[in-house]
Enzyme design. Sequence first.
Site, PDB file in Angstrom:
ATOM      1  N   CYS A  57       0.868  -1.176   0.000  1.00 55.19           N
ATOM      2  CA  CYS A  57       0.000   0.000   0.000  1.00 55.19           C
ATOM      3  C   CYS A  57       0.907   1.229   0.000  1.00 55.19           C
ATOM      4  O   CYS A  57       2.126   1.097   0.043  1.00 55.19           O
ATOM      5  CB  CYS A  57      -1.003  -0.007   1.158  1.00 55.19           C
ATOM      6  SG  CYS A  57      -0.332   0.149   2.805  1.00 55.19           S
TER       7      CYS A  57
ATOM      8  N   CYS B 235      -2.076   1.380  -4.228  1.00 58.47           N
ATOM      9  CA  CYS B 235      -0.791   2.021  -4.546  1.00 58.47           C
ATOM     10  C   CYS B 235      -0.687   2.371  -6.022  1.00 58.47           C
ATOM     11  O   CYS B 235       0.356   2.777  -6.493  1.00 58.47           O
ATOM     12  CB  CYS B 235       0.392   1.156  -4.109  1.00 58.47           C
ATOM     13  SG  CYS B 235       0.572  -0.391  -4.993  1.00 58.47           S
TER      14      CYS B 235
ATOM     15  N   CYS C 127       3.669  -0.246  -8.436  1.00 56.30           N
ATOM     16  CA  CYS C 127       4.194  -1.602  -8.277  1.00 56.30           C
ATOM     17  C   CYS C 127       4.694  -2.138  -9.626  1.00 56.30           C
ATOM     18  O   CYS C 127       3.943  -2.181 -10.596  1.00 56.30           O
ATOM     19  CB  CYS C 127       3.089  -2.498  -7.726  1.00 56.30           C
ATOM     20  SG  CYS C 127       3.696  -4.059  -7.120  1.00 56.30           S
TER      21      CYS C 127
END
Length: 133
Positions: free
Chosen positions: A11, A85, A89
């Site tokens: 997160c 997020c 990523c």
Amino acid sequence: MSSKPSVLFVCVHNAGRSQMAAGWLTHLAGDRIEVRSAGSAPADQVNPAAIEAMHEVGIDITAAHPKILTVDAVEASDVVITMGCGDACPIFPGKRYEDWKLDDPAGQGIEAVRPIRDEIRDRVEQLVGELTS
């Protein structure tokens, strides 16, 4: 997947949702699953309301510290679970990615964090079943 699957929870601040998820997975799976958590912009400390909410169910995450998301952590994980997020990523072929839509506990009191904690438990229980069957 290797004989021992690994899961990375991500997160933004690595201070609430991902820390609670890592706590649940460690509690429910024991040493059957390797657990990691990280954030794209880690906070200075774990959210006190998340610590309190987990303490209420007998899980101690006080020793947890927010960590920066690294390419190595993603590469070393079989399952990557993101929680708000966005595109921070990195994506690697052959990995399992899930995005869990969960409210952000940042700035929330314990009353608001409890349902988030409980929803995370439900999702982690399902994940444990999938990875250990």
